[in-house]
Write an enzyme that holds these catalytic residues in place. Structure first.
Site, PDB file in Angstrom:
ATOM      1  N   ARG A 132      34.794  94.363  50.733  1.00 49.12           N
ATOM      2  CA  ARG A 132      35.657  93.774  51.755  1.00 49.12           C
ATOM      3  C   ARG A 132      35.229  94.371  53.098  1.00 49.12           C
ATOM      4  O   ARG A 132      35.384  95.570  53.319  1.00 49.12           O
ATOM      5  CB  ARG A 132      37.128  94.062  51.446  1.00 49.12           C
ATOM      6  CG  ARG A 132      37.548  93.541  50.068  1.00 49.12           C
ATOM      7  CD  ARG A 132      39.036  93.698  49.826  1.00 49.12           C
ATOM      8  NE  ARG A 132      39.401  93.369  48.450  1.00 49.12           N
ATOM      9  CZ  ARG A 132      39.608  92.144  47.983  1.00 49.12           C
ATOM     10  NH1 ARG A 132      39.483  91.112  48.814  1.00 49.12           N
ATOM     11  NH2 ARG A 132      39.928  91.940  46.724  1.00 49.12           N
ATOM     12  N   ASP A 163      39.126  82.473  49.517  1.00 54.07           N
ATOM     13  CA  ASP A 163      39.320  81.691  50.738  1.00 54.07           C
ATOM     14  C   ASP A 163      39.034  82.512  51.993  1.00 54.07           C
ATOM     15  O   ASP A 163      38.526  81.989  52.982  1.00 54.07           O
ATOM     16  CB  ASP A 163      40.733  81.089  50.792  1.00 54.07           C
ATOM     17  CG  ASP A 163      41.822  82.154  50.796  1.00 54.07           C
ATOM     18  OD1 ASP A 163      41.584  83.231  50.208  1.00 54.07           O
ATOM     19  OD2 ASP A 163      42.896  81.909  51.351  1.00 54.07           O
ATOM     20  N   ASP A 210      42.408  84.445  40.241  1.00 54.03           N
ATOM     21  CA  ASP A 210      43.769  83.920  40.427  1.00 54.03           C
ATOM     22  C   ASP A 210      43.833  82.395  40.394  1.00 54.03           C
ATOM     23  O   ASP A 210      44.918  81.830  40.268  1.00 54.03           O
ATOM     24  CB  ASP A 210      44.344  84.392  41.761  1.00 54.03           C
ATOM     25  CG  ASP A 210      44.571  85.893  41.795  1.00 54.03           C
ATOM     26  OD1 ASP A 210      44.602  86.502  40.713  1.00 54.03           O
ATOM     27  OD2 ASP A 210      44.698  86.447  42.897  1.00 54.03           O
ATOM     28  N   ARG A 345      40.050  91.592  35.390  1.00 54.19           N
ATOM     29  CA  ARG A 345      38.818  91.327  36.142  1.00 54.19           C
ATOM     30  C   ARG A 345      37.568  91.659  35.331  1.00 54.19           C
ATOM     31  O   ARG A 345      36.478  91.201  35.654  1.00 54.19           O
ATOM     32  CB  ARG A 345      38.782  92.164  37.417  1.00 54.19           C
ATOM     33  CG  ARG A 345      39.714  91.707  38.507  1.00 54.19           C
ATOM     34  CD  ARG A 345      39.350  92.401  39.811  1.00 54.19           C
ATOM     35  NE  ARG A 345      40.296  92.096  40.866  1.00 54.19           N
ATOM     36  CZ  ARG A 345      40.268  90.995  41.608  1.00 54.19           C
ATOM     37  NH1 ARG A 345      39.327  90.087  41.384  1.00 54.19           N
ATOM     38  NH2 ARG A 345      41.152  90.788  42.546  1.00 54.19           N
ATOM     39  N   GLY A 618      26.932  68.299  13.640  1.00 53.23           N
ATOM     40  CA  GLY A 618      26.427  67.064  13.048  1.00 53.23           C
ATOM     41  C   GLY A 618      25.304  66.493  13.894  1.00 53.23           C
ATOM     42  O   GLY A 618      24.343  67.181  14.232  1.00 53.23           O
ATOM     43  N   ARG A 698      12.920  85.324  14.247  1.00 54.57           N
ATOM     44  CA  ARG A 698      14.046  85.509  13.330  1.00 54.57           C
ATOM     45  C   ARG A 698      14.878  84.229  13.353  1.00 54.57           C
ATOM     46  O   ARG A 698      14.921  83.520  14.365  1.00 54.57           O
ATOM     47  CB  ARG A 698      14.916  86.691  13.745  1.00 54.57           C
ATOM     48  CG  ARG A 698      14.219  88.042  13.659  1.00 54.57           C
ATOM     49  CD  ARG A 698      13.927  88.446  12.232  1.00 54.57           C
ATOM     50  NE  ARG A 698      13.387  89.800  12.164  1.00 54.57           N
ATOM     51  CZ  ARG A 698      12.095  90.092  12.247  1.00 54.57           C
ATOM     52  NH1 ARG A 698      11.203  89.111  12.451  1.00 54.57           N
ATOM     53  NH2 ARG A 698      11.687  91.342  12.164  1.00 54.57           N
TER      54      ARG A 698
END
Length: 826
Positions: A132, A163, A210, A345, A618, A698
């Site tokens: 931040r 946002d 969120d 988180r 399938g 494998r």
């Protein structure tokens, strides 16, 4: 002819967007497979490799950063952005530590390589770091960031965050010209450098657990957070039942109640607190009555889910301790509270978040390459099963409008602004939260039957349908063991309490069989009359669809079958016509993905090893394709996309070349019925022989483990909404079909499949879907997810891949969808 080379080659991209042809020149480093012509159709982009190396377009540099809070799935978005950017010829940069790295520059902005994003898919958080940044909020900070980008020639910025991060990106873009002018004045850049970087393109992807960003059904990280929450809820439920306790669980969501709401739906919580819709006044008394009523119905526990931003109508916070004290003191219940915190988180991203991040990363690169100086900054969003572009600031504005609506007490507006998905979740929860069915009964009997192979989420659909029916005043009947049980009279009433706790249980509690009704149709018609069944809910896979068709066909002979019917698709194969998704497929997909993670980890340790894995499905390649995307497979062989020996040869060469890089492992998926001759054993033998001296192989056949396990949050939520919606539709249909004291339904629209198509749940007549059905191979003729297969190939580093963009229309506007708020009304 195979040619081994490592060189840079020009890629010429032609595409048409809104009747505007755009020519892009780019350079790319690719593996050595035969090149194909590049064609332009307006509906697809196809890569080509002209021999003229002089057409190197400047400005194709993309920087990708993650900002704000971290979220599982961010790494998938970073990986896709880097690889698709490199694929199209752009030079891609990592910006470490979010906007702080953009401001500080230096080693925080580094070129990204193809190998540098390997093994990122299964990691939580963000490997390039997030922070931040306060500096970026100041103009001097943005000046430094702009200078760093200009010096590196970066004119395209991809931001993954919330946002706040996206708003900052838009501000950065808006004042770009002003920042360049200031930098020239200060002598930090030249006029020529400013001219080459005259405009900045921005595209956003929303990473937030969120799910608080308006304009997208799901943000990156939300589904993974729900996985963590549901794991805890399931664990708490077992101990709560043992001691007859009440548990209060607080989940994240300071301003958005999505996590709390979906958790409440997925676990059948007795009460949920969300900030968008606070409880009514005197909620304390209503809550206590609800808890007592549940205990009186035989429940041994109570579960209350709270968002951390829970509040009352006066916007006073409602806390865990407050509710705990209320329940323990007023009711005397043994009560415990748990605050999950940052557990939500962490952990491995779910298959959904990996695919979502990958799809958004691809679309973000395309949006940047198509952008012009006039194109507004956009955010890549998810609507139904479609990746769409929306104007960034419109989405930010509507997100802020939700907060304003809550602050002004306009809670209905807040719910509506959250979008259709949130509204549907809230309305479904409100309906199922009622404990007391109406005293006046409807005299309607609705029967529920499970058909075909069991899958996770079937029980959630049954529980929801039963309780929704009881709330409507109907009597609900349970049919055991499929159509055989209907023929044999294994039918009994099912009550509210009987389906308690069913949402978290895998398999089919009612029992299910694959047998169709055809040979027992007469006995079935007699039992429908005997038990006075007025409508039928059929939950299952392709057998449910076929069985429904047989019942409709038999209406001509047996009048008892002229009742409304609805088929709810529930199968791991996701092969039921009329629906893009089936209940159970997400759980199976996550099982495959987690298994592939473990296998890749094993291969990373031993090195030079290729694993061939067979999935269920399938003839339907949904599981193989989507698991390929979510696990980073090198190839996924499916029936819908025929492959031949030449294709297998190319794949072997691809892996041989890959072993020369630092990524010395391979993962190949094969759908169970992909090809009658090229079996899983054949592929194992082929790869083993051709890879001798370079890699060993494998083989793993996953088998029925894909059908088991507890349902994922998506399947619980999806099943819950489908069950409730089917009952409401049947209730309306019964009113339409009631004539002269009896029910008679013989029109095509009285027997439907309830499915998700593109962006909404819709009912489609069974008979109308016959034209879109390949009955021999038990699959729909059109399958939306086939358009995602090019992404799988591009991310695995194959050449000459088409990306279908026929559904990418003009940028949509979210304001038109949600409605502008004026004077407190929508």
């Amino acid at each position: 002819m195979q040619r081994k080379r490592e060189r840079e080659s020009d890629i010429l991209l032609h595409y048409t967007i809104h009747s505007r042809a755009t020519r892009i020149k780019a350079n790319s480093y690719l593996l050595s497979f035969p090149s194909f012509p590049f064609l332009v159709t307006g509906s697809s982009r196809t890569m080509a490799h002209p021999k003229d190396h002089s057409k190197m377009g400047f400005g194709r540099s993309i920087a990708v950063l993650t900002s704000g809070g971290d979220a599982q799935g961010m790494n998938a978005a970073v990986r896709a952005t880097v690889r698709v950017g490199i694929y199209t010829g752009a030079k891609v940069y990592f910006v470490h530590e979010g906007y702080q790295g953009l401001v500080d520059g230096g080693d925080n902005i580094k070129p990204a390589t193809w190998e540098s994003v390997s093994m990122m898919l299964q990691l939580g958080g963000t490997v390039i770091g997030s922070a931040r940044c306060m500096d970026f909020k100041e103009k001097w900070g943005r000046l430094k960031a702009a200078c760093n980008l200009v010096k590196l020639g970066i004119t395209n910025l991809c931001v993954i965050g919330g946002d706040g991060s996206l708003t900052g990106a838009n501000q950065f873009r808006t004042e770009w010209s002003e920042l360049l002018a200031d930098l020239i004045k200060q002598g930090k850049i030249t006029a020529e450098e400013a001219k080459r970087s005259s405009h900045l393109n921005i595209v956003g992807m929303v990473g937030s657990i969120d799910n608080d960003f308006c304009g997208t059904d799901m943000t990156i990280g939300t589904d993974s957070a729900l996985h963590r929450i549901i794991e805890v809820v399931d664990a708490i439920t077992t101990t709560a039942q043992s001691h007859q306790r009440t548990f209060i669980l607080e989940v994240m969501g300071r301003h958005c109640g999505y996590l709390a709401l979906v958790t409440a739906l997925a676990c059948g919580a007795d009460w949920v607190f969300i900030p968008e819709m606070p409880p009514e006044d005197n909620w304390e008394e209503h809550l206590c009555k609800r808890l007592i009523a549940q205990r009186e119905r035989g429940s041994r526990l109570n579960v209350i889910i709270m968002a951390e931003g829970a509040q009352d109508r006066k916007q006073k916070p409602i806390t865990c301790d407050q509710v705990k004290n209320l329940v323990s003191k007023k009711l005397g219940f043994d009560t415990r509270s748990t605050i999950l915190g940052h557990v939500q988180r962490g952990g491995t991203p779910s298959a959904f978040d990996r695919i979502l991040g990958s799809r958004m990363g691809v679309e973000a690169v395309m949006a940047l390459l198509e952008a012009t100086p006039e194109t507004p900054a956009c955010v890549v969003s998810l609507s139904g099963n479609m990746a769409i572009r929306l104007p960034l600031m419109e989405c930010v504005q509507v997100t802020k409008d939700v907060t304003v609506a809550m602050a002004e007490g306009r809670f209905e507006d807040a719910v509506n602004l959250r979008g259709k998905s949130f509204q549907n979740n809230w309305n479904t929860y409100k309906m199922l939260a009622h404990v007391n069915p109406p005293e006046v009964k409807s005299n309607i009997n609705i029967a529920i039957v499970n058909v075909g192979a069991p899958c996770a989420g079937m029980n959630a659909a049954v529980r929801s349908a039963v309780r929704a029916g009881l709330i409507q005043g109907h009597q609900m009947l349970a049919i055991h063991d499929g159509f055989d049980g209907l023929a044999n009279g294994q039918i009994e009433p099912i009550t509210w309490a009987q389906v308690g706790g069913w949402t978290g249980k895998g398999g089919s509690n009612l029992g299910t069989k694959r047998n169709l009704p055809g040979k027992n149709i007469e006995q079935i018609s007699l039992n429908i009359a005997k038990f006075n069944i007025h409508s039928l809910i059929i939950i299952g896979g392709f057998e449910a669809y076929l069985g429904g068709l047989e019942l409709v066909t038999a209406r001509e002979k047996y009048e008892e079958l002229c009742i409304p019917m609805v088929v709810i698709p529930a199968t791991v194969s996701n092969n039921v016509p009329g629906s893009d998704f089936s209940i159970g497929a997400d759980t199976a997909l996550n099982t495959i993905t987690m298994t592939c993670d473990r296998i890749k980890q094993s291969a990373a340790g031993t090195k030079r090893r290729v694993f061939i894995i067979e999935t269920m499905g399938g003839y339907c390649g949904y599981l193989a394709t989507m698991a390929g995307l979510s696990s980073g497979a090198d190839a996924a062989y499916i029936y819908e996309e025929p492959f031949h020996i030449h294709d297998l040869e190319l794949n072997v060469v691809h892996l041989i070349e890959k072993m020369k890089t630092s990524v010395k492992r391979g993962l190949i998926l094969r759908n169970s019925n992909a090809n009658d001759n090229y079996t899983t054993q054949f592929l194992y033998n082929l790869y083993s022989e051709e890879g001798k001296g370079t890699f060993d192989c494998r083989m793993n056949i996953l088998g029925h483990m894909q059908q088991g396990g507890t349902p994922t949050p998506f399947d619980r939520n999806f099943g819950t909404k489908m069950g409730a919606k089917s009952v409401l539709w049947l209730t309306d249909k019964l009113k339409e079909c009631y004539r002269h004291g009896r029910i008679f339904a013989n029109t095509p629209d009285s027997a439907c499949v309830l499915g998700m198509k593109r962006r909404s749940l819709i009912f489609q007549p069974l008979t109308s879907l016959k034209e879109d059905t390949d009955f021999e191979h038990r699959i729909p003729k059109t399958e939306w997810w086939l358009k995602l297969r090019p992404i799988l190939k591009i991310l695995a580093r194959y050449e000459a891949v088409e990306i279908d963009t026929s559904e990418v229309a003009a940028m949509e506007h979210i304001i038109k969808k949600t409605g502008e708020i004026k004077g407190g009304k929508i």
